[in-house]
Design a protein around this motif. Structure first.
Motif, PDB file in Angstrom:
ATOM      1  N   CYS A   1     -57.376  20.991   7.505  1.00  0.00           N
ATOM      2  CA  CYS A   1     -57.071  22.046   8.879  1.00  0.00           C
ATOM      3  C   CYS A   1     -56.013  21.990   9.548  1.00  0.00           C
ATOM      4  O   CYS A   1     -55.651  23.098  10.635  1.00  0.00           O
ATOM      5  N   ASP A   2     -55.031  21.020   9.138  1.00  0.00           N
ATOM      6  CA  ASP A   2     -53.816  20.804  10.073  1.00  0.00           C
ATOM      7  C   ASP A   2     -53.984  20.784  11.485  1.00  0.00           C
ATOM      8  O   ASP A   2     -52.786  20.947  12.424  1.00  0.00           O
ATOM      9  N   ASN A   3     -55.299  20.380  12.032  1.00  0.00           N
ATOM     10  CA  ASN A   3     -55.473  19.835  13.392  1.00  0.00           C
ATOM     11  C   ASN A   3     -54.861  18.467  13.420  1.00  0.00           C
ATOM     12  O   ASN A   3     -54.767  17.648  12.354  1.00  0.00           O
ATOM     13  N   TRP A   4     -54.458  17.956  14.845  1.00  0.00           N
ATOM     14  CA  TRP A   4     -53.866  16.593  15.107  1.00  0.00           C
ATOM     15  C   TRP A   4     -54.903  16.044  15.987  1.00  0.00           C
ATOM     16  O   TRP A   4     -55.393  16.352  16.883  1.00  0.00           O
ATOM     17  N   PHE A   5     -54.923  14.795  15.869  1.00  0.00           N
ATOM     18  CA  PHE A   5     -55.868  13.777  16.504  1.00  0.00           C
ATOM     19  C   PHE A   5     -55.076  12.674  17.145  1.00  0.00           C
ATOM     20  O   PHE A   5     -54.548  11.969  16.405  1.00  0.00           O
ATOM     21  N   HIS A   6     -55.368  12.289  18.108  1.00  0.00           N
ATOM     22  CA  HIS A   6     -54.980  10.962  18.698  1.00  0.00           C
ATOM     23  C   HIS A   6     -55.750   9.851  17.998  1.00  0.00           C
ATOM     24  O   HIS A   6     -56.970  10.074  17.758  1.00  0.00           O
ATOM     25  N   THR A   7     -54.906   8.840  17.654  1.00  0.00           N
ATOM     26  CA  THR A   7     -55.551   7.779  16.758  1.00  0.00           C
ATOM     27  C   THR A   7     -56.665   7.185  17.517  1.00  0.00           C
ATOM     28  O   THR A   7     -57.675   6.673  16.924  1.00  0.00           O
ATOM     29  N   ALA A   8     -56.372   6.924  18.803  1.00  0.00           N
ATOM     30  CA  ALA A   8     -57.628   6.204  19.622  1.00  0.00           C
ATOM     31  C   ALA A   8     -58.755   7.008  19.667  1.00  0.00           C
ATOM     32  O   ALA A   8     -60.018   6.496  19.688  1.00  0.00           O
ATOM     33  N   CYS A   9     -58.642   8.324  19.507  1.00  0.00           N
ATOM     34  CA  CYS A   9     -59.958   9.137  19.592  1.00  0.00           C
ATOM     35  C   CYS A   9     -60.798   9.198  18.435  1.00  0.00           C
ATOM     36  O   CYS A   9     -61.882   9.627  18.466  1.00  0.00           O
ATOM     37  N   VAL A  10     -60.067   8.988  17.122  1.00  0.00           N
ATOM     38  CA  VAL A  10     -60.883   8.782  15.902  1.00  0.00           C
ATOM     39  C   VAL A  10     -61.000   7.362  15.341  1.00  0.00           C
ATOM     40  O   VAL A  10     -61.299   7.142  14.373  1.00  0.00           O
ATOM     41  N   GLY A  11     -60.811   6.525  16.649  1.00  0.00           N
ATOM     42  CA  GLY A  11     -61.239   4.958  16.109  1.00  0.00           C
ATOM     43  C   GLY A  11     -60.222   4.506  15.300  1.00  0.00           C
ATOM     44  O   GLY A  11     -60.652   3.788  14.185  1.00  0.00           O
ATOM     45  N   MET A  12     -58.938   4.731  15.340  1.00  0.00           N
ATOM     46  CA  MET A  12     -57.938   4.217  14.086  1.00  0.00           C
ATOM     47  C   MET A  12     -56.742   3.656  14.976  1.00  0.00           C
ATOM     48  O   MET A  12     -56.498   4.270  16.052  1.00  0.00           O
ATOM     49  N   THR A  13     -56.261   2.580  14.481  1.00  0.00           N
ATOM     50  CA  THR A  13     -54.716   2.014  15.233  1.00  0.00           C
ATOM     51  C   THR A  13     -53.835   2.670  14.531  1.00  0.00           C
ATOM     52  O   THR A  13     -53.649   3.386  13.711  1.00  0.00           O
ATOM     53  N   ALA A  14     -52.592   2.603  15.288  1.00  0.00           N
ATOM     54  CA  ALA A  14     -51.360   3.194  14.903  1.00  0.00           C
ATOM     55  C   ALA A  14     -51.028   2.636  13.619  1.00  0.00           C
ATOM     56  O   ALA A  14     -50.462   3.599  12.643  1.00  0.00           O
ATOM     57  N   ASP A  15     -51.184   1.584  13.333  1.00  0.00           N
ATOM     58  CA  ASP A  15     -50.651   0.945  11.700  1.00  0.00           C
ATOM     59  C   ASP A  15     -51.632   1.486  10.983  1.00  0.00           C
ATOM     60  O   ASP A  15     -51.039   2.033   9.651  1.00  0.00           O
ATOM     61  N   GLN A  16     -52.771   1.708  11.260  1.00  0.00           N
ATOM     62  CA  GLN A  16     -53.781   2.367  10.038  1.00  0.00           C
ATOM     63  C   GLN A  16     -53.351   3.795   9.911  1.00  0.00           C
ATOM     64  O   GLN A  16     -53.231   4.066   8.668  1.00  0.00           O
TER      65      GLN A  16
END
Length: 301
Positions: free
Chosen positions: A258-273
């Motif tokens: 869908c080309d939407n962008w998500f803050h990694t913290a909001c989707v339970g993901m770290t920056a390294d992941q």
């Protein structure tokens, strides 16, 4: 109601030809009829034609569309529109600002619209009168005033009326007819969008996005992009985003579907992941089965 900065490109075709003015007048008259049902009483029009070579609203118009227009010609165009609205019972009367404000008691009666000439002229006039008052006080042997004396209201009104008389060909004011019914509520939802805040923002965004109008094909594309961005304002991340669904400089990951962008913290993901993922499909796209239909595109660490 305030009307200014009308712009168009000459790609409109009609049968019989030469109906651009008829259509544009119809749009404006219908708009006045609509705002009348909402309870509006007055219409203020700034008759300000673009200067030679100006990018007015539409970016990169053909050179032959940038020919300067005389103020009297534009004023006649507006007058013809208001005459039609008057014949249809929408407008009761209209004239110049000099006609409408000839008996005003205070400059507070002059409405100040964002970007309008009077939003600049009135403060400048008050500052000029104050400066003249201080200079007269100094010439009379007084010292510079720490605080200016209260301005004479009658003098301020007189000077403002002189400015109005000087600019009487620049503005038109119309009084809408009263209706027999109570004002209606606006049925259209209120749309908040930075593109609609000012002419400069819209023009600047068109320039940055290359939404230009130098050909029919470009104009068609740019119009579709403008409508899409006005009615479907891009919003980032999830509905429950703690960062206001905005791009704030923190780490984000983009959905490949869908080309939407998500803050990694909001989707339970770290920056390294996020950095180690070859691709990412958001939860919304995964829930409708897009991930499985793409043959397991979603890959993670």
């Amino acid at each position: 109601v305030y009307i200014s900065y009308l712009d168009s490109v000459r790609y409109f075709q009609s049968d019989p030809p030469g109906q651009r003015t008829l259509v544009y007048h119809s749009i404006l008259v219908s708009y006045l009829a609509y705002v009348r049902t909402l309870g509006f009483k007055w219409v203020h029009i700034w008759v300000e034609p673009p200067k030679a070579g100006d990018e007015y609203i539409f970016f990169a118009r053909p050179d032959q569309h940038k020919k300067p227009m005389k103020r009297d010609k534009l004023r006649s165009w507006y007058v013809a529109m208001l005459d039609r609205a008057k014949d249809e019972g929408i407008v009761a009367k209209f004239g110049s600002m000099a006609d409408v404000y000839s008996e005003m008691m205070s400059i507070r009666e002059i409405p100040l619209f964002h970007g309008d000439q009077w939003a600049i002229t009135i403060p400048e006039l008050l500052s000029r009168i104050e400066q003249e008052q201080q200079e007269a006080h100094a010439k009379a042997g007084g010292t510079a005033m720490a605080k200016p004396h209260k301005l004479n209201a009658a003098e301020v009104v007189q000077r403002a009326q002189a400015e109005i008389q000087h600019l009487k060909r620049h503005f038109l004011v119309a009084r809408l007819n009263d209706t027999d019914e109570a004002p209606k509520g606006d049925l259209d939802p209120e749309v908040h969008n930075d593109l609609a805040n000012s002419r400069e923002v819209l023009l600047g965004h068109c320039q940055a996005s290359h939404w230009q109008f130098n050909s029919v094909r470009y104009a068609q594309y740019s119009t579709m992009m403008l409508l899409n961005n006005l009615h479907r304002k891009p919003r980032f991340c999830l509905p429950g985003c703690t960062r206001g669904r905005k791009e704030d400089g923190t780490k984000m990951v983009g959905c490949d579907v869908c080309d939407n962008w998500f803050h990694t913290a909001c989707v339970g993901m770290t920056a390294d992941q996020a950095d180690s993922m070859k691709s990412y499909i958001c939860q919304s796209c995964a829930e409708v089965g897009i991930a499985s239909s793409l043959g397991g595109l979603l890959e993670g660490p």
